[in-house]
Design an enzyme around this catalytic site. Structure first.
Site, PDB file in Angstrom:
ATOM      1  N   ARG A  67      41.914  46.294  41.279  1.00  0.00           N
ATOM      2  CA  ARG A  67      42.283  44.995  41.855  1.00  0.00           C
ATOM      3  C   ARG A  67      41.912  43.879  40.888  1.00  0.00           C
ATOM      4  NH1 ARG A  67      37.618  42.629  42.675  1.00  0.00           N
ATOM      5  NH2 ARG A  67      35.812  43.793  43.437  1.00  0.00           N
ATOM      6  N   GLY A  68      42.338  42.658  41.224  1.00  0.00           N
ATOM      7  CA  GLY A  68      41.892  41.501  40.480  1.00  0.00           C
ATOM      8  C   GLY A  68      40.499  41.088  40.915  1.00  0.00           C
ATOM      9  N   GLN A  70      36.291  39.827  40.286  1.00  0.00           N
ATOM     10  CA  GLN A  70      35.072  40.321  39.679  1.00  0.00           C
ATOM     11  C   GLN A  70      34.395  41.343  40.600  1.00  0.00           C
ATOM     12  OE1 GLN A  70      33.715  39.754  36.615  1.00  0.00           O
ATOM     13  NE2 GLN A  70      35.442  38.512  35.935  1.00  0.00           N
ATOM     14  N   VAL A  71      33.131  41.145  40.904  1.00  0.00           N
ATOM     15  CA  VAL A  71      32.382  42.129  41.675  1.00  0.00           C
ATOM     16  C   VAL A  71      32.147  41.633  43.106  1.00  0.00           C
ATOM     17  CG1 VAL A  71      30.120  41.231  40.937  1.00  0.00           C
ATOM     18  CG2 VAL A  71      30.313  43.611  41.720  1.00  0.00           C
ATOM     19  N   SER A 134      36.116  37.468  51.317  1.00  0.00           N
ATOM     20  CA  SER A 134      36.571  37.592  49.931  1.00  0.00           C
ATOM     21  C   SER A 134      37.933  38.274  49.899  1.00  0.00           C
ATOM     22  CB  SER A 134      35.565  38.413  49.117  1.00  0.00           C
ATOM     23  OG  SER A 134      34.281  37.828  49.153  1.00  0.00           O
ATOM     24  N   GLY A 147      42.931  43.993  49.574  1.00  0.00           N
ATOM     25  CA  GLY A 147      43.097  42.994  50.623  1.00  0.00           C
ATOM     26  C   GLY A 147      41.897  42.091  50.765  1.00  0.00           C
ATOM     27  N   LEU A 148      41.339  42.008  52.010  1.00  0.00           N
ATOM     28  CA  LEU A 148      40.248  41.073  52.261  1.00  0.00           C
ATOM     29  C   LEU A 148      39.061  41.786  52.877  1.00  0.00           C
ATOM     30  CD1 LEU A 148      39.631  39.989  55.437  1.00  0.00           C
ATOM     31  CD2 LEU A 148      41.948  39.112  55.183  1.00  0.00           C
ATOM     32  N   ALA A 149      37.887  41.151  52.726  1.00  0.00           N
ATOM     33  CA  ALA A 149      36.649  41.638  53.328  1.00  0.00           C
ATOM     34  C   ALA A 149      35.997  40.470  54.059  1.00  0.00           C
ATOM     35  CB  ALA A 149      35.710  42.192  52.264  1.00  0.00           C
ATOM     36  N   CYS A 165      31.826  37.688  43.303  1.00  0.00           N
ATOM     37  CA  CYS A 165      33.105  37.206  42.774  1.00  0.00           C
ATOM     38  C   CYS A 165      32.938  36.504  41.422  1.00  0.00           C
ATOM     39  CB  CYS A 165      33.813  36.294  43.777  1.00  0.00           C
ATOM     40  SG  CYS A 165      34.059  37.070  45.390  1.00  0.00           S
TER      41      CYS A 165
END
Length: 212
Positions: A67-68, A70-71, A134, A147-149, A165
């Site tokens: 995915r795009g 960072q962490v 995120s 997707g999202l968290a 991020c």
């Protein structure tokens, strides 16, 4: 019509493999799906992510993913929504997809009396200066996954072991700490309803007002 699947607590690596397989095998007629779930503790690092943002992983595994971004951290008590959508068929840009995911969190939080906003400079949803949700995506063959968290009621301490991020000192928050529900089942049902609505062009409401 989009199909929403409830998967419960599932292994991250196995779920990632399933998303990739779904995307690779789908045809132009394959219905879109949203998977709602939670993961055991894991740090995930984006495709171009800088590992220096992982400060002290300890015993929590770090998985490099496609995915795009960072962490970030996933763990029990966090609702994850994976969006497996044919963007060309749905006539959505990547920006549209990000906005729709942000709107779903903003609208859901508003039901709990929480005023959340997005930021144009950093995808995700925020309450004040703290991050509530995120977003990280991958698009291949015109189709999205990841997707999202959304943080619901979880141990936030592992976020202190990374730069979330890619932002040093980024504060994280969660629905329960903001006066919202800590019942993951309730939030899962509510988010499922909002995601169905916002991804249905015939039911999509006017854009959320709480935009940064």
């Amino acid at each position: 019509m989009i199909s929403v699947r409830y998967l419960g607590l599932v292994d991250y690596a196995a779920t990632l493999a399933a998303m990739i397989d779904f995307t690779d095998r789908r045809s132009p007629d394959t219905p879109d799906e949203i998977w709602l779930l939670e993961h055991p503790p894991v740090f995930t690092l984006g495709l171009a992510g800088d590992r220096s943002h992982v400060l002290a992983a300890g015993a929590i595994p770090v998985v490099q993913v496609d995915r795009g971004g960072q962490v970030t951290y996933h763990g029990p008590g966090q609702l994850v929504a994976y969006t497996l959508i044919d963007l060309r068929r749905a006539r959505l840009t990547i920006r549209d997809l990000v906005t729709t995911l942000e709107d779903a969190v903003i609208e859901c939080a508003a039901e709990y009396g929480i005023e959340a906003r997005n930021r144009r400079t950093a995808p995700g949803v925020y309450v004040g200066d703290a991050k509530l949700a995120s977003i990280g995506l991958r698009v291949r063959r015109g189709c999205s996954y990841h997707g999202l968290a959304l943080n619901v009621d979880m141990d936030l301490a592992p976020f202190d072991r990374i730069n979330p991020c890619g932002f040093a000192g980024m504060r994280m928050t969660q629905l329960k700490s903001l006066g919202g529900p800590g019942d993951l089942g309730r939030v899962t049902d509510d988010m499922g309803r909002w995601l169905r609505r916002l991804f249905d062009p015939d039911q999509r409401p006017s854009p959320a007002a709480n935009r940064g």
